[in-house]
Structure formats: structure tokens, C-alpha cells
Design a protein around this motif. Structure first.
Motif, PDB file in Angstrom:
ATOM      1  N   PHE A 541     124.264 -93.257   3.716  1.00  0.00           N
ATOM      2  CA  PHE A 541     123.060 -93.116   4.524  1.00  0.00           C
ATOM      3  C   PHE A 541     122.677 -94.474   5.076  1.00  0.00           C
ATOM      4  CE2 PHE A 541     121.732 -93.756   0.141  1.00  0.00           C
ATOM      5  CZ  PHE A 541     120.862 -94.824   0.252  1.00  0.00           C
ATOM      6  N   GLY A 542     121.829 -94.453   6.081  1.00  0.00           N
ATOM      7  CA  GLY A 542     121.386 -95.706   6.681  1.00  0.00           C
ATOM      8  C   GLY A 542     120.229 -95.474   7.621  1.00  0.00           C
ATOM      9  N   THR A 543     119.620 -96.565   8.047  1.00  0.00           N
ATOM     10  CA  THR A 543     118.465 -96.521   8.941  1.00  0.00           C
ATOM     11  C   THR A 543     118.796 -97.249  10.238  1.00  0.00           C
ATOM     12  OG1 THR A 543     116.907 -96.463   7.093  1.00  0.00           O
ATOM     13  CG2 THR A 543     116.042 -97.162   9.222  1.00  0.00           C
ATOM     14  N   ALA A 544     118.525 -96.614  11.364  1.00  0.00           N
ATOM     15  CA  ALA A 544     118.744 -97.219  12.677  1.00  0.00           C
ATOM     16  C   ALA A 544     117.409 -97.668  13.254  1.00  0.00           C
ATOM     17  CB  ALA A 544     119.423 -96.224  13.611  1.00  0.00           C
ATOM     18  N   GLN A 545     117.388 -98.858  13.804  1.00  0.00           N
ATOM     19  CA  GLN A 545     116.203 -99.393  14.464  1.00  0.00           C
ATOM     20  C   GLN A 545     116.596 -99.898  15.842  1.00  0.00           C
ATOM     21  OE1 GLN A 545     113.400-101.619  11.826  1.00  0.00           O
ATOM     22  NE2 GLN A 545     115.080-101.573  10.346  1.00  0.00           N
ATOM     23  N   PRO A 546     115.628 -99.953  16.793  1.00  0.00           N
ATOM     24  CA  PRO A 546     115.971-100.324  18.177  1.00  0.00           C
ATOM     25  C   PRO A 546     116.706-101.652  18.294  1.00  0.00           C
ATOM     26  CG  PRO A 546     113.766 -99.391  18.088  1.00  0.00           C
ATOM     27  CD  PRO A 546     114.220 -99.543  16.673  1.00  0.00           C
ATOM     28  N   ALA A 547     116.400-102.607  17.426  1.00  0.00           N
ATOM     29  CA  ALA A 547     117.030-103.921  17.530  1.00  0.00           C
ATOM     30  C   ALA A 547     118.436-103.956  16.946  1.00  0.00           C
ATOM     31  CB  ALA A 547     116.156-104.972  16.839  1.00  0.00           C
ATOM     32  N   ASP A 548     118.820-102.912  16.229  1.00  0.00           N
ATOM     33  CA  ASP A 548     120.127-102.891  15.576  1.00  0.00           C
ATOM     34  C   ASP A 548     121.185-102.251  16.477  1.00  0.00           C
ATOM     35  OD1 ASP A 548     118.803-103.919  13.404  1.00  0.00           O
ATOM     36  OD2 ASP A 548     118.571-101.960  12.427  1.00  0.00           O
ATOM     37  N   GLY A 549     122.421-102.466  16.099  1.00  0.00           N
ATOM     38  CA  GLY A 549     123.515-101.801  16.790  1.00  0.00           C
ATOM     39  C   GLY A 549     123.770-100.443  16.186  1.00  0.00           C
ATOM     40  N   PRO A 550     124.877 -99.794  16.555  1.00  0.00           N
ATOM     41  CA  PRO A 550     125.215 -98.475  15.996  1.00  0.00           C
ATOM     42  C   PRO A 550     125.339 -98.531  14.476  1.00  0.00           C
ATOM     43  CG  PRO A 550     126.565 -98.943  17.927  1.00  0.00           C
ATOM     44  CD  PRO A 550     125.849-100.218  17.588  1.00  0.00           C
ATOM     45  N   LEU A 551     125.016 -97.418  13.840  1.00  0.00           N
ATOM     46  CA  LEU A 551     125.071 -97.295  12.387  1.00  0.00           C
ATOM     47  C   LEU A 551     126.460 -96.802  11.984  1.00  0.00           C
ATOM     48  CD1 LEU A 551     122.989 -97.597  10.046  1.00  0.00           C
ATOM     49  CD2 LEU A 551     122.584 -95.144  10.252  1.00  0.00           C
ATOM     50  N   ARG A 552     127.036 -97.410  10.952  1.00  0.00           N
ATOM     51  CA  ARG A 552     128.373 -97.038  10.487  1.00  0.00           C
ATOM     52  C   ARG A 552     128.253 -96.442   9.086  1.00  0.00           C
ATOM     53  NH1 ARG A 552     132.533 -99.536  13.235  1.00  0.00           N
ATOM     54  NH2 ARG A 552     133.821 -99.690  11.356  1.00  0.00           N
ATOM     55  N   LEU A 553     128.644 -95.185   8.938  1.00  0.00           N
ATOM     56  CA  LEU A 553     128.518 -94.466   7.673  1.00  0.00           C
ATOM     57  C   LEU A 553     129.907 -94.152   7.126  1.00  0.00           C
ATOM     58  CD1 LEU A 553     125.622 -92.002   8.614  1.00  0.00           C
ATOM     59  CD2 LEU A 553     125.461 -94.238   7.523  1.00  0.00           C
ATOM     60  N   ASP A 554     130.105 -94.424   5.843  1.00  0.00           N
ATOM     61  CA  ASP A 554     131.408 -94.304   5.206  1.00  0.00           C
ATOM     62  C   ASP A 554     131.603 -92.905   4.608  1.00  0.00           C
ATOM     63  OD1 ASP A 554     133.770 -94.616   3.830  1.00  0.00           O
ATOM     64  OD2 ASP A 554     133.227 -96.551   2.948  1.00  0.00           O
ATOM     65  N   PRO A 555     132.647 -92.176   5.011  1.00  0.00           N
ATOM     66  CA  PRO A 555     132.896 -90.836   4.442  1.00  0.00           C
ATOM     67  C   PRO A 555     133.538 -90.875   3.064  1.00  0.00           C
ATOM     68  CG  PRO A 555     134.565 -91.346   6.066  1.00  0.00           C
ATOM     69  CD  PRO A 555     133.579 -92.484   6.106  1.00  0.00           C
ATOM     70  N   HIS A 556     133.944 -92.041   2.606  1.00  0.00           N
ATOM     71  CA  HIS A 556     134.528 -92.199   1.272  1.00  0.00           C
ATOM     72  C   HIS A 556     135.651 -91.199   1.000  1.00  0.00           C
ATOM     73  CE1 HIS A 556     131.648 -95.238   0.014  1.00  0.00           C
ATOM     74  NE2 HIS A 556     130.665 -94.479   0.477  1.00  0.00           N
ATOM     75  N   GLY A 557     136.481 -90.992   2.003  1.00  0.00           N
ATOM     76  CA  GLY A 557     137.662 -90.165   1.822  1.00  0.00           C
ATOM     77  C   GLY A 557     137.465 -88.678   2.030  1.00  0.00           C
ATOM     78  N   SER A 558     136.258 -88.217   2.254  1.00  0.00           N
ATOM     79  CA  SER A 558     136.039 -86.780   2.478  1.00  0.00           C
ATOM     80  C   SER A 558     136.667 -86.353   3.804  1.00  0.00           C
ATOM     81  CB  SER A 558     134.540 -86.467   2.486  1.00  0.00           C
ATOM     82  OG  SER A 558     133.987 -86.622   1.197  1.00  0.00           O
ATOM     83  N   SER A 559     137.333 -85.215   3.774  1.00  0.00           N
ATOM     84  CA  SER A 559     138.051 -84.773   4.963  1.00  0.00           C
ATOM     85  C   SER A 559     137.138 -84.159   6.009  1.00  0.00           C
ATOM     86  CB  SER A 559     139.141 -83.768   4.569  1.00  0.00           C
ATOM     87  OG  SER A 559     138.562 -82.636   3.920  1.00  0.00           O
ATOM     88  N   LYS A 560     136.087 -83.465   5.570  1.00  0.00           N
ATOM     89  CA  LYS A 560     135.134 -82.874   6.503  1.00  0.00           C
ATOM     90  C   LYS A 560     133.728 -83.305   6.108  1.00  0.00           C
ATOM     91  CE  LYS A 560     137.396 -78.788   8.404  1.00  0.00           C
ATOM     92  NZ  LYS A 560     137.228 -77.350   8.721  1.00  0.00           N
ATOM     93  N   VAL A 561     132.990 -83.808   7.086  1.00  0.00           N
ATOM     94  CA  VAL A 561     131.646 -84.318   6.831  1.00  0.00           C
ATOM     95  C   VAL A 561     130.705 -83.804   7.914  1.00  0.00           C
ATOM     96  CG1 VAL A 561     132.515 -86.405   5.705  1.00  0.00           C
ATOM     97  CG2 VAL A 561     132.101 -86.415   8.166  1.00  0.00           C
ATOM     98  N   TYR A 562     129.422 -84.009   7.683  1.00  0.00           N
ATOM     99  CA  TYR A 562     128.424 -83.679   8.711  1.00  0.00           C
ATOM    100  C   TYR A 562     127.203 -84.577   8.544  1.00  0.00           C
ATOM    101  CZ  TYR A 562     125.761 -81.032   5.194  1.00  0.00           C
ATOM    102  OH  TYR A 562     125.038 -80.655   4.080  1.00  0.00           O
ATOM    103  N   LEU A 563     126.431 -84.700   9.611  1.00  0.00           N
ATOM    104  CA  LEU A 563     125.160 -85.415   9.555  1.00  0.00           C
ATOM    105  C   LEU A 563     124.072 -84.420   9.204  1.00  0.00           C
ATOM    106  CD1 LEU A 563     124.935 -87.921  12.558  1.00  0.00           C
ATOM    107  CD2 LEU A 563     125.174 -88.445  10.136  1.00  0.00           C
ATOM    108  N   ALA A 564     123.314 -84.730   8.152  1.00  0.00           N
ATOM    109  CA  ALA A 564     122.201 -83.860   7.777  1.00  0.00           C
ATOM    110  C   ALA A 564     121.096 -83.958   8.817  1.00  0.00           C
ATOM    111  CB  ALA A 564     121.677 -84.252   6.400  1.00  0.00           C
TER     112      ALA A 564
END
Length: 576
Positions: A541-564
Motif C-alpha cells: 500500500f502507499g499514499t500518493a500526493q500531488p508533489a510525488d511521482g507515480p506510486l509503485r506497489l510490489d505484488p510480492h510474486g502474486s500472479s493476479k492482483v487488483y487495486l482495492a
């Protein structure tokens, strides 16, 4: 108290199960092996008093566990247990009553029975450890109560906990906890003050600290329900405790850091509401209107308030209906009498309100969410005044006794359907239903329920649970459908806020999911969770703010993922 005894008694006590578990862990240490850590007088009483009120099915309804005078590794294990298997809808509460210590480098620690002041890293519970547990928890509603302080001195006749300044809220700030994911920290005192244990030293070990005493009193008496709506919210409890502590000791100032969307309700009011809330001005005008047909129409709204969750408004509605039962008009008196009789025959449901997100900023003047129920009163009540002429007493009774109706959906004829693997639920709300649609997803096998409230649009959710399910809604125009599988969407793709979970997608091996916010929609920050599509586990998980760049989230090897489901921001999802 077991999960079944405490949690289920609370949920079912007033005629309805609520989604999510309510679990509390109270850590209390007042006996220390090291002679340099003085024996504290309050923690044992703190634990007993707070556990009693939080575990009361009629008040807090928590499944409460108490850890008293244990070593650091035992406390850490119990803390990790509290957060490890949590679900997004769970409400979790962690309370510390002990010495607060800081290392030479300024790190915050909580003392255990075996703590050595010169070996804090291996013999005490670090704030960093607690932070990690909170960050990895899937719960969106976590409350941390710290009845410790971090400035040292012994005033005359006063026992002060710990020594050395430490900025407590900085140790548990929103950014360090994941930010905006439903975290609240309330401390007994500010960084430079002391947590007092009563106003004098004594051999008696039965008096709670000033801070915890205020917590217990506010919940046990119901006085923390400041707006008298029948529920004690987190903000109300803090305001009550702040005032009570300052009354007892002007030198102690409770502090808080809340990163939570919407209101979190910690308890129900333990005593009946005695002060009615003011009715909306437009409704009062119709109640006092000279035309009997208009007054009859207003009874529909009074019925809704009488059966609603706001106890203050319910009391006001009952008192008004009792007055209208003596109205000069026989049609008004009959309708009001029927409404009161039906209300007495159908006991009011008192389900704990679920945490709700704040209404999104409105680009158009048309109100949405909670504002809709207030700002559309005149238009709705004009309609009611016309419809009032055809209301009969029996119609009012039917309105009170009618239960939820099942929306149109796939599956068996009786509205139940079975899923043997992860699946998706799609719900469609409408602007024609006041306050939006409310859907309830019930697992017929386990009895668990999950509510989706204030739905005006279409949302889709990933459901990892399997078994037999039933979906109900508060209005026939609210529709729900279900489909097998987790879906599959190719990267990159775009998704708007407030539309539910994304379909499942595959991140190439060695890559991460890259979430780029294309529109913050006036929000200052947006929070994202990446989950495993097969079991719903929180992967990152992570938090995006206007001053930041794109957020990078690690799937930790899971083959299928989704954004809640996420609020506020429109995004584009890719890999990188």
C-alpha cells in the motif's frame, strides 16, 4: 470473552448483525523487574476498568484481551496477533498503560516487565514494531490509545510515568502509519507533559489514571455521546476526555493524530437519550401547517426518523407523533397513532454505524451523500404534503414493518447463490433513493455481513470468500448482480475514483504495479492498496500526493492482483 460471546452478542443484541469484527488488546504493566523502573499504581485498574466497558455488549461490544505484566516478546506476539489476520471492515483498538521510555537516539519504547533501560532494543516494545504491525494490517479502522508519558520529574504527591522528552505523535504520525488508511492515535499527554495517576501517592492500587478514568467514565455513563444521537464517535470521545482531563489537571493535555475518512463509532450510548434533537426547519413547518393533509404527509418523515439510527432525532420524532396523536384532525391523529403502535410492535434496530467516507467535493450544486438528505428536504416534503391526502393509518404501519427487499440478481429463485471460488459483486445505486442505496451482502453459511452504504452509482467489488450468499437492498430500484471469477484487465488501464475494486491484472515478473494519479479532484492525498486476487491479502500500500511521482506497489510474486476501492483520485495503472 471469546469472539463468539462478545462480538456476536454485540452485533445481534439489537436485532441485526454488523459487518466486521471489533477486537481490543489492552497492554498494562505496573510491575517491573528492574528497580530503576518504579512500580506504577494505575495500570492494573486501567486494564480492568477499560476492559469492562469495551467488552460490554451493550456499550463497546469488543472482544477484549488483556496482557498484564508480561515480558516484551509476549506483548509483541499478542500485538502481532491482533493485527495479522484483520479484515478491512474490522475495528481494532490497542491500549498501552505502562512506562514510556526513549533511547539515547530518541526512539520511543514501551516498557515490559523484563525491560532493562540500557537494553531497550531487546527487552522493550519499540514504537517501530507497533508501526510495522499497523502498516501491514488490512483494517481501515485502527485506534491506538497511549496512557504513558515521556517527560520525567516527580512532583509532590504525584507519580509521573517515565523520564525524558519524546514526541509521541511524531512516532505514530499518519505518514509513518501509511497515511489516511484509518488510523487514529490518542495520547494521555503532549510530548512535554506528564500522565498523572490521580492527585496523590497512595498504597491503594485500585484507582485508574486520569486519562483512562475519563475514557471509562465517558463510555460507561454515555456522557461522551455529546450530540446525543445514541452513538459515541472517536471524535466525541476525544473531546470528552480532553475536557475531563483538563478539568482534573490543567497541566495535562491529551493529544491526537487522526488519519481517517469519515466518522468511526467506538460504542453505543449506555443510557437512553433524554434530550431530543431539533427537527429540520422545513419538517417543523409542515408539522404545524394549517392543512391536515400536509400534516399527515409529514408523518412519513417522522416515521423514518423514529426508525433511524439517530437516537436524538428518534426521540424528537416520537414526541412529535405523540403530540399529533391528539391533533384536532381525525386523519392526522389516526395516522400518528398508527405510526406509534407500529413502532412499538417493530423494535428499533440499533446496529453500530459503519465508518463512512467523507462526501467527495461537489463539482455541481446538486447535493450528494449526506448533504442530499438535508438540502432536498423542501422538495421532498412538498411532495409528501400532496401525497399526504391519500395516506391511511394502515399505510403508515406497513411502512414501519416492511423489511428490506432483494434486488434483481442472478442465482437461485429464492435470491441465494453459491460461489466456490473468488467472484465479483456489482451494485448499482440511483439518485432517486434518498441517501442513496444500501446493499447488504450476507454469507448464509457463516452469518457474516458486509454493508455498502450511500451508493448512487455503479461499483464492483472483488469477493474472496466462498459459500452461499444473499444480497439485499433498501429499495427495489437498487440493483445487484454477481459474476464468477476475478476478471482480467490488460495493463495499462484507467479507473475513476468511487467505482469499487479494479478487475484483476497481471504484473510481469520482476515488475511492480505503477499507479499514476491523473486527477486528484481537489484531494490532497489518495491511498491505494494492492491485493492478491485469489484471497484478498494486502500485498502493498502507499499514499500518493500531488508533489510525488507515480506510486509503485510490489505484488510480492502474486500472479493476479487488483487495486482495492479508492476514493478521491482518478488513476492510470501500468507496470514498471
Amino acid at each position: 470473552m471469546t469472539d463468539t460471546e462478545g462480538e456476536r452478542a454485540f452485533r445481534a443484541g439489537e436485532g441485526g448483525w454488523m459487518a466486521g469484527r471489533r477486537k481490543a488488546l489492552i497492554v498494562a504493566n505496573d510491575v517491573y523487574e528492574h528497580e530503576g523502573l518504579g512500580r506504577l499504581r494505575a495500570p492494573a485498574a486501567d486494564a480492568q476498568a477499560l476492559a469492562g466497558v469495551l467488552g460490554d455488549p451493550g456499550i463497546g461490544g469488543f472482544d477484549v484481551q488483556v496482557v498484564s505484566n508480561e515480558s516484551a516478546h509476549v506483548i509483541q506476539g499478542r500485538i502481532e496477533d491482533l493485527f495479522a489476520d484483520s479484515r478491512p471492515e474490522d475495528v481494532l483498538l490497542l491500549h498501552f498503560s505502562c512506562h514510556g521510555l526513549k533511547s539515547d537516539s530518541g526512539e520511543l519504547f514501551f516498557a515490559a516487565s523484563n525491560t532493562l533501560p540500557n537494553r531497550l532494543g531487546s527487552t522493550a516494545v519499540s514504537a517501530d514494531f507497533v508501526q510495522r504491525c499497523l502498516r501491514m494490517s488490512r483494517s481501515r479502522s485502527i485506534v491506538l490509545l497511549l496512557d504513558c508519558c515521556y517527560g520525567g520529574a516527580f512532583g509532590r504527591g504525584v507519580t509521573v510515568r517515565a523520564a525524558g522528552d519524546a514526541n509521541v505523535l511524531d512516532s505514530f504520525s499518519g505518514g509513518r502509519l501509511g497515511g489516511g488508511r484509518g488510523r487514529a492515535v490518542i495520547t494521555a499527554s503532549s510530548a512535554t507533559e506528564y500522565a498523572f495517576e490521580g492527585d496523590r501517592l497512595a498504597d491503594d492500587h485500585s484507582t485508574p489514571s486520569v486519562f483512562t478514568a475519563a475514557l471509562v467514565d465517558g463510555l460507561a455513563t454515555g456522557d461522551a455521546d455529546l450530540d446525543q444521537d445514541g452513538w459515541v464517535s472517536l471524535n466525541e470521545l476525544y473531546d470528552y476526555v480532553f475536557d475531563r482531563v483538563r478539568e482534573r489537571n490543567p497541566h495535562q493535555t491529551p493529544s491526537r493524530d487522526v488519519e481517517m475518512q469519515g466518522e468511526l463509532y467506538l460504542a453505543r450510548r449506555s443510557r437512553p437519550v433524554t434530550v431530543p434533537a431539533p427537527l429540520p426547519a422545513e419538517l417543523r413547518e409542515l408539522i404545524d401547517h394549517p392543512l391536515a393533509t400536509v400534516r399527515v404527509g409529514a408523518i412519513q418523515e417522522l416515521v423514518g426518523l423514529l426508525q433511524g439510527r439517530n437516537a436524538g432525532l428518534a426521540l424528537a420524532a416520537r414526541m412529535t407523533l405523540e403530540r399529533l396523536a391528539d391533533d384536532d384532525s381525525r386523519s392526522v391523529a389516526a395516522a400518528a397513532t398508527a405510526a406509534l403502535s407500529a413502532a412499538d410492535a417493530a423494535p428499533r434496530r440499533q446496529q453500530m454505524p459503519q465508518p463512512q467516507p467523507e462526501p467527495e467535493p461537489e463539482a455541481e450544486p446538486e447535493p450528494t451523500g449526506k448533504d442530499r438528505s438535508v438540502r432536498s428536504w423542501p422538495r421532498r416534503l412538498v411532495y409528501l404534503s400532496v401525497a399526504g391526502a391519500i395516506l391511511a393509518a394502515g399505510a403508515v404501519a406497513a411502512l414501519l414493518l416492511d423489511g428490506n427487499r432483494s434486488p434483481g440478481q442472478d442465482g437461485a429463485a429464492d435470491g441465494e447463490f453459491t460461489e466456490a471460488s473468488p467472484w465479483r459483486l456489482s451494485i448499482r445505486g440511483t439518485n432517486t433513493v434518498e441517501n442513496g442505496c444500501t446493499f447488504t451482502l450476507a454469507n448464509v453459511d457463516s452469518g457474516d455481513q458486509k454493508a455498502f452504504s450511500q451508493v448512487f452509482e455503479t461499483r464492483t467489488y472483488q469477493i474472496a470468500d466462498t459459500g452461499t450468499f444473499r444480497v439485499s437492498a433498501n429499495d427495489p430500484s437498487c440493483l445487484a448482480t454477481h459474476s464468477g471469477g476475478v476478471g482480467q484487465i490488460a495493463l495499462p488501464f484507467a479507473q475513476k475514483a468511487g467505482t469499487g475494486d479494479t478487475e484483476a491484472f497481471t504484473v510481469p515478473a520482476g515488475h511492480k504495479a505503477v499507479v499514476k494519479v491523473v486527477d486528484f479532484n481537489s484531494y490532497g492525498r489518495c491511498d491505494f492498496e494492492l491485493r492478491d486476487a485469489t484471497d484478498g491479502r494486502n500485498l502493498d500500500f502507499g499514499t500518493a500526493q500531488p508533489a510525488d511521482g507515480p506510486l509503485r506497489l510490489d505484488p510480492h510474486g502474486s500472479s493476479k492482483v487488483y487495486l482495492a476501492e479508492f476514493d478521491g483520485c482518478d488513476v492510470q495503472v501500468a507496470s514498471g
